[in-house]
Scaffold this active site. Structure first.
Site, PDB file in Angstrom:
ATOM      1  N   ARG A 152       0.985  -1.199   0.116  1.00  0.00           N
ATOM      2  CA  ARG A 152      -0.176   0.080  -0.095  1.00  0.00           C
ATOM      3  C   ARG A 152       0.933   1.238  -0.080  1.00  0.00           C
ATOM      4  NH1 ARG A 152      -2.098  -3.684   3.905  1.00  0.00           N
ATOM      5  NH2 ARG A 152      -4.023  -4.486   3.526  1.00  0.00           N
ATOM      6  N   LYS A 176      -1.575  -2.544   7.873  1.00  0.00           N
ATOM      7  CA  LYS A 176      -2.828  -2.269   8.815  1.00  0.00           C
ATOM      8  C   LYS A 176      -2.732  -2.962  10.003  1.00  0.00           C
ATOM      9  CE  LYS A 176      -5.875  -0.776   4.995  1.00  0.00           C
ATOM     10  NZ  LYS A 176      -7.171  -1.053   4.351  1.00  0.00           N
ATOM     11  N   HIS A 250      -3.155   2.442  -5.651  1.00  0.00           N
ATOM     12  CA  HIS A 250      -3.769   1.035  -5.540  1.00  0.00           C
ATOM     13  C   HIS A 250      -4.066   0.457  -6.850  1.00  0.00           C
ATOM     14  CE1 HIS A 250      -6.582  -1.544  -3.642  1.00  0.00           C
ATOM     15  NE2 HIS A 250      -7.577  -1.377  -4.673  1.00  0.00           N
ATOM     16  N   ARG A 253      -0.871  -1.582  -7.094  1.00  0.00           N
ATOM     17  CA  ARG A 253      -1.281  -3.002  -6.216  1.00  0.00           C
ATOM     18  C   ARG A 253      -2.181  -3.792  -6.644  1.00  0.00           C
ATOM     19  NH1 ARG A 253      -1.338  -4.149  -0.670  1.00  0.00           N
ATOM     20  NH2 ARG A 253      -3.259  -4.945   0.034  1.00  0.00           N
ATOM     21  N   HIS A 276      -3.441  -9.292   3.399  1.00  0.00           N
ATOM     22  CA  HIS A 276      -4.987  -9.627   4.007  1.00  0.00           C
ATOM     23  C   HIS A 276      -5.051 -10.527   4.981  1.00  0.00           C
ATOM     24  CE1 HIS A 276      -6.267  -7.868  -0.405  1.00  0.00           C
ATOM     25  NE2 HIS A 276      -5.902  -7.045   0.432  1.00  0.00           N
ATOM     26  N   TYR A 285      -9.437  -9.661  -6.620  1.00  0.00           N
ATOM     27  CA  TYR A 285      -8.090  -9.625  -7.248  1.00  0.00           C
ATOM     28  C   TYR A 285      -8.392 -10.774  -8.406  1.00  0.00           C
ATOM     29  CZ  TYR A 285      -6.459  -6.019  -4.373  1.00  0.00           C
ATOM     30  OH  TYR A 285      -6.366  -4.875  -3.510  1.00  0.00           O
TER      31      TYR A 285
END
Length: 313
Positions: A152, A176, A250, A253, A276, A285
Site C-alpha cells: 500500500r 494495517k 492502488h 497494487r 490481507h 483480485y
C-alpha cells in the site's frame, strides 16, 4: 439533554483509537470526520443539545437517506456506518449510552466494482518514464517497489532504510493494524533502489538540516515523502505515458496481484503478499479476462480442444 455531548464523546473515542487501538493518523482523521458529520446532522434535526444518547435507529436511517440524496457511494456510506458502530461500541463500554442505534442496522449493499488494472505493456511504459535526475531515480524506485511488492502507498512511505535487505531482495513492511510482514522486491526493484540510495538519496537528504536519518523515500526538501506526494508524482507519469485517467497507487497494487494470478500464482500466496487477513478480501483480485479463461480451459480440459469439438460434429 443530559448525558455526554458529541464533542466530549468524540474526544474520548479518538484517544482510545490512538492509545489502545494504535490507529494510524489517517484512520483517526477519517473517524473524526465521519463522526463530526453525523453529529452535525443530528444537531440540525434534534438541536445542538442532542448528544449520542439521544440518537435512535430512525435518526441513523434518516442520516443514511440524506447521504444517499447527496450522491454518496455505497462504499462511503458503509464506511461511515462502520465508524458509527465503532463509536457506539466504545460509548457502550464506557457506560455513556444504554444501547447502540446502529447495532442491528445493515448498510446498503456494496457495488461489485473491480479496481482498475494496467496491462503488462502499460506497466512497462510507466516504469520507463522517470529520468535519471535525483527525483527521477527516486520515482523509478517508488514505481518499481510498488509493482514488485504490491504494498500500500502508506506502507511505502512508512519504509525506513533499515527495513530493506537488498542482498536478499526483501523489505519489512508495517501494514494495517500494525501487522508486520516481509515482501519480496525482485531484481528490477532492487536495482532501482540501489541506484536511488547511492545516487539520489544523499543529495535529497542534504537539502534538510539536520538530514532525515531513517526515511527511505525523501521529498524534494529532504523530508519523508507523503502519500499525497506519491499520488502527485504518479499522476505526473500517468499523464506523460498517456495512460487512462484514474490510475492510483492502488491501481498498481491491483495490477501486481492480477499479474501474479494471471501467471498462475496461488490465491493464498497473493493473500500473504498483500497482507490481507481474510481470503475473501483477496478474491476481488481474481478477475481474469474471459479470453484467458477460455485459453486455460482449452489447454487443460481433456474435452475442450477445438479438434475434439470439430471431430464430434
Amino acid at each position: 439533554m443530559p448525558g455526554v455531548t458529541f464533542g466530549e464523546a468524540l474526544e474520548g473515542f479518538l484517544l482510545y483509537l490512538k492509545g489502545e487501538r494504535q490507529a494510524s493518523p489517517c484512520t483517526v482523521d477519517a473517524y473524526r470526520a465521519d463522526i463530526e458529520q453525523f453529529a452535525a446532522f443530528v444537531a440540525g434535526r434534534a438541536g445542538q443539545e442532542a448528544g449520542p444518547a439521544a440518537v435512535d435507529i430512525w435518526m441513523v436511517r434518516r442520516y443514511l437517506g440524506w447521504l444517499n440524496q447527496l450522491g454518496q457511494q455505497r462504499s462511503s456510506m458503509n464506511r461511515k456506518l462502520a465508524a458509527l458502530r465503532a463509536f457506539y461500541r466504545f460509548l457502550l463500554r464506557a457506560g455513556q449510552v444504554q444501547s447502540s442505534p446502529v447495532a442491528l442496522l445493515s448498510g446498503p449493499r456494496r457495488e461489485k466494482r473491480l479496481p482498475g488494472c494496467l496491462s503488462h505493456a502499460e506497466m512497462e511504459k510507466l516504469l520507463s518514464i522517470p529520468a535519471t535526475t535525483p527525483l527521477g531515480l527516486r520515482d523509478r524506485a517508488i514505481l518499481e517497489t510498488l509493482y514488485a511488492s504490491g504494498i500500500r502507498v502508506a506502507e511505502l512511505v512508512g519504509l525506513d532504510q533499515d527495513d530493506l535487505d537488498l542482498v536478499a531482495g526483501y523489505a519489512r513492511v508495517l501494514g494495517k493494524g500494525r501487522r508486520e510482514r516481509v515482501v519480496p522486491l525482485g531484481r528490477y526493484a532492487v536495482k532501482a533502489l540501489e541506484n536511488y540510495l547511492h545516487r539520489a538519496r544523499p543529495e535529497l537528504a542534504a537539502r534538510r538540516i539536520p538530514p532525515e536519518p531513517r526515511a527511505l523515500f525523501l521529498n524534494h526538501l529532504g523530508g519523508r515523502l507523503t502519500t499525497r506526494g506519491v499520488r502527485e508524482r504518479l499522476s505526473h507519469y500517468v499523464e506523460k505515458a498517456a495512460l487512462r485517467r484514474g490510475v492510483s497507487p492502488h491501481t498498481i497494487r491491483h495490477t501486481f496481484a492480477t499479474h501474479l494470478l494471471e501467471g498462475g500464482a496461488d490465491l493464498r500466496v497473493v493473500q500473504e503478499l498483500l497482507g490481507h487477513i481474510r481470503l475473501a478480501t483477496t478474491q476481488i483480485y481474481t478477475h481474469i479476462s474471459q479470453s484467458q479463461l477460455r485459453e486455460v480451459y482449452r489447454q487443460f480440459h481433456p474435452r475442450a480442444s477445438r479438434d475434439n469439438i470439430d471431430n464430434r460434429r
